[in-house]
Design an enzyme around this catalytic site. Structure first.
Site, PDB file in Angstrom:
ATOM      1  N   TYR A   1      34.834  30.473  14.834  1.00  0.00           N
ATOM      2  CA  TYR A   1      33.694  30.301  14.477  1.00  0.00           C
ATOM      3  C   TYR A   1      32.631  30.897  15.510  1.00  0.00           C
ATOM      4  O   TYR A   1      32.819  31.195  16.329  1.00  0.00           O
ATOM      5  CB  TYR A   1      32.758  29.056  14.342  1.00  0.00           C
ATOM      6  CG  TYR A   1      33.327  28.096  13.002  1.00  0.00           C
ATOM      7  CD1 TYR A   1      34.372  27.393  12.578  1.00  0.00           C
ATOM      8  CD2 TYR A   1      32.813  28.858  11.718  1.00  0.00           C
ATOM      9  CE1 TYR A   1      34.746  26.674  11.928  1.00  0.00           C
ATOM     10  CE2 TYR A   1      33.566  27.885  10.634  1.00  0.00           C
ATOM     11  CZ  TYR A   1      34.294  27.005  10.533  1.00  0.00           C
ATOM     12  OH  TYR A   1      34.711  25.970   9.605  1.00  0.00           O
TER      13      TYR A   1
ATOM     14  N   TYR B   1      41.318  25.326  12.302  1.00  0.00           N
ATOM     15  CA  TYR B   1      40.791  25.590  13.211  1.00  0.00           C
ATOM     16  C   TYR B   1      40.540  23.503  13.757  1.00  0.00           C
ATOM     17  O   TYR B   1      40.984  23.056  13.858  1.00  0.00           O
ATOM     18  CB  TYR B   1      39.213  25.392  12.921  1.00  0.00           C
ATOM     19  CG  TYR B   1      38.011  24.845  13.328  1.00  0.00           C
ATOM     20  CD1 TYR B   1      37.397  24.060  12.726  1.00  0.00           C
ATOM     21  CD2 TYR B   1      37.828  25.648  14.553  1.00  0.00           C
ATOM     22  CE1 TYR B   1      36.725  22.935  14.015  1.00  0.00           C
ATOM     23  CE2 TYR B   1      36.878  24.828  15.623  1.00  0.00           C
ATOM     24  CZ  TYR B   1      36.010  23.304  15.234  1.00  0.00           C
ATOM     25  OH  TYR B   1      35.606  22.891  15.453  1.00  0.00           O
TER      26      TYR B   1
ATOM     27  N   ARG C   1      42.064  21.390  11.034  1.00  0.00           N
ATOM     28  CA  ARG C   1      41.048  21.189   9.465  1.00  0.00           C
ATOM     29  C   ARG C   1      41.705  22.698   9.005  1.00  0.00           C
ATOM     30  O   ARG C   1      42.552  23.196   9.552  1.00  0.00           O
ATOM     31  CB  ARG C   1      40.039  22.063   9.893  1.00  0.00           C
ATOM     32  CG  ARG C   1      38.378  21.002  10.463  1.00  0.00           C
ATOM     33  CD  ARG C   1      38.355  19.493  10.392  1.00  0.00           C
ATOM     34  NE  ARG C   1      38.847  19.250   8.454  1.00  0.00           N
ATOM     35  CZ  ARG C   1      38.308  20.263   7.676  1.00  0.00           C
ATOM     36  NH1 ARG C   1      37.165  21.009   7.438  1.00  0.00           N
ATOM     37  NH2 ARG C   1      38.176  19.359   6.332  1.00  0.00           N
TER      38      ARG C   1
ATOM     39  N   HIS D   1      39.550  26.793   5.960  1.00  0.00           N
ATOM     40  CA  HIS D   1      38.773  26.147   4.562  1.00  0.00           C
ATOM     41  C   HIS D   1      37.378  27.353   4.594  1.00  0.00           C
ATOM     42  O   HIS D   1      37.341  27.956   6.064  1.00  0.00           O
ATOM     43  CB  HIS D   1      37.959  25.269   4.358  1.00  0.00           C
ATOM     44  CG  HIS D   1      37.046  24.324   5.944  1.00  0.00           C
ATOM     45  ND1 HIS D   1      38.427  24.810   7.086  1.00  0.00           N
ATOM     46  CD2 HIS D   1      36.020  24.682   6.057  1.00  0.00           C
ATOM     47  CE1 HIS D   1      37.036  24.130   8.119  1.00  0.00           C
ATOM     48  NE2 HIS D   1      36.229  23.859   7.997  1.00  0.00           N
TER      49      HIS D   1
ATOM     50  N   HIS E   1      33.100  27.262   3.945  1.00  0.00           N
ATOM     51  CA  HIS E   1      32.451  26.257   4.019  1.00  0.00           C
ATOM     52  C   HIS E   1      31.378  27.105   2.178  1.00  0.00           C
ATOM     53  O   HIS E   1      31.104  28.174   1.957  1.00  0.00           O
ATOM     54  CB  HIS E   1      31.600  26.219   4.575  1.00  0.00           C
ATOM     55  CG  HIS E   1      32.043  25.287   5.957  1.00  0.00           C
ATOM     56  ND1 HIS E   1      32.082  23.529   6.106  1.00  0.00           N
ATOM     57  CD2 HIS E   1      32.786  25.946   7.094  1.00  0.00           C
ATOM     58  CE1 HIS E   1      32.994  23.857   7.038  1.00  0.00           C
ATOM     59  NE2 HIS E   1      33.035  24.335   7.774  1.00  0.00           N
TER      60      HIS E   1
END
Lengths: 196, 234
Positions: free
Chosen positions: B102, B141, B151, B154, B156
């Protein structure tokens, strides 16, 4: 269409996670402004200017430094966003702020007017964060409002928990009243949250 | 003797999901107080300044060059619980890059940043309630929930809908991800059919030859009727 579960095919909630800032409180793309910020009142917004200063604490009493707070409220005349006849007011009725390293958040807004004589002035508040799988919904009331005694939503709250929804006013020293509001997610003096 | 009807499972996850460690100190322990009708919460923000924004955004064209990774198109409709499209509603998206990193200072794990990818965008649905993002498929992630925790890939999503009540933050996943069985956030949703609604569908019609794979992802928001939350069945 009937789905296997009883929720009418709704999309389930998931946590906002810890990295929402660049997507929600900062401008998302070149040429775009942030969707909302901490300032709800423009020069033309009816009402008494106030500051709402909040803090978010977890079940161990530690500050929550990665929460997202959103508020929705009427303006000082008691008009909710979208219901006021068109004016020059810049009132969006909505604000968004992330908590800082100390778990605090701040909004500059106006004291909302009453929606009806029976209802006390209040601000609807939504909270997202890491560790929260759903948005939490609560309300902020003001400690100097006599209508708190007749408010129909406060009346639904057990008397020993009502204080968790009442912000405490103090003089900020700058001519703008400051209201402090603590959100305790869990444990002693847990804030009242609502379901609709 | 009539058999008791079994209550349908709730859609949304419970607040406390102990396998998702962060919920242990953040989930309220007391049940919420149910409100029958609330004028304030039934109102909606007025986003006049963004109402003119397009229904499409391209996260691969926000910098000088193109980002690394699989270019994808993600498109769908924002609907209410009666399956009616919601026109003119804001959709916010943010994500990691193809390496699972990120652009947020709190993410310092050892995966490379991409100078040509920030990973955030915003659109407003068109008259048919439709939205469309061009982006890069994010990588898985790693996080510290448990040993060797990852994770699933995905996106958000943040939605508003018609009122403060329909506000939803969720995540979109990709079909066939091997990490679903291990993810406590995805699995916090109790019902399998509801979990399946978090997974996008590969869509050849959205896919563009020589350009990008396409995925369809519709999001269904509650309307004004009271919705059963965790522990309640309507």
């Amino acid at each position: 269409m009937v789905d296997a579960d009883g929720g009418g095919g709704l999309t389930p909630s998931q946590t906002v996670g810890p990295f929402f800032h660049f997507g929600m409180t900062a401008p998302p793309a070149p040429g775009q402004a942030a969707l909302a910020d901490q300032d709800l009142a423009g020069p033309g917004t009816p009402g008494e200017k106030i500051v709402l200063l909040g803090v978010v604490l977890d079940g161990a009493g530690h500050s929550v430094s990665d929460a997202l707070i959103e508020i929705l409220q009427a303006d000082g005349s008691g008009h909710l966003p979208g219901t006021r006849p068109a004016t020059n007011s810049e009132f969006r009725g909505f604000g968004r702020a992330a908590t800082d390293a100390e778990g605090t958040f701040r909004f500059r807004t106006v004291r909302p007017g009453r929606l009806s004589p029976q209802q006390a002035p209040h601000i609807a508040l939504g909270l997202f964060g890491r560790g929260l799988l759903n948005r939490l919904l609560t309300r902020v009331y003001f400690d100097d409002e006599p209508a708190n005694a007749t408010d129909p939503v406060l009346a639904l709250v057990p008397p020993d928990r009502r204080a968790t929804l009442i912000a405490r006013g103090e003089d900020s020293g700058h001519g703008v009243r400051l209201f402090r509001f603590a959100i305790r997610l869990q444990g002693p003096d847990e804030t009242v949250f609502f379901a609709t | 003797m009539a058999l008791p009807a079994s209550a349908p499972p709730p859609v949304h996850p419970p607040s406390l999901a102990p396998d998702y460690v962060s919920t242990r100190l953040r989930a309220p322990l007391l049940p919420p107080i149910v409100l029958a009708s609330m004028a304030t919460e039934s109102a909606a923000p007025v986003f006049a300044s963004v109402a003119h924004e397009a229904a499409e955004a391209d996260l691969t064209r926000q910098h000088g060059g193109e980002p690394i990774g699989e270019r994808i198109i993600v498109s769908g409709h924002i609907l209410d619980e009666d399956r009616r499209p919601i026109a003119g509603t804001v959709v916010e998206l943010w994500q990691a890059n193809a390496a699972g990193r990120y652009t947020h200072e709190r993410d310092q794990h050892p995966a490379p940043l991409d100078p040509n990818f920030s990973g955030a965008g915003r659109v407003v649905t068109d008259a048919d309630g439709r939205y469309r993002f061009v982006t890069i498929k994010p990588g898985a992630y790693p996080w510290r929930n448990h040993l060797n925790a990852w994770r699933p890939a995905h996106l958000h999503f943040s939605l508003f809908g018609r009122s403060f009540l329909s506000r939803l933050v969720t995540q979109m996943y990709f079909p066939g991800d091997p990490l679903f069985d291990y993810d406590p956030i995805f699995n916090a949703v109790p019902d399998a059919a509801a979990r399946a609604r978090l997974v996008a569908s590969f869509d050849l019609a959205t896919t563009q030859p020589e350009w990008a794979l396409g995925y369809r992802f519709d999001i269904v928001l509650r309307g004004h009727a009271a919705t059963p939350l965790e522990g309640e069945h309507g």
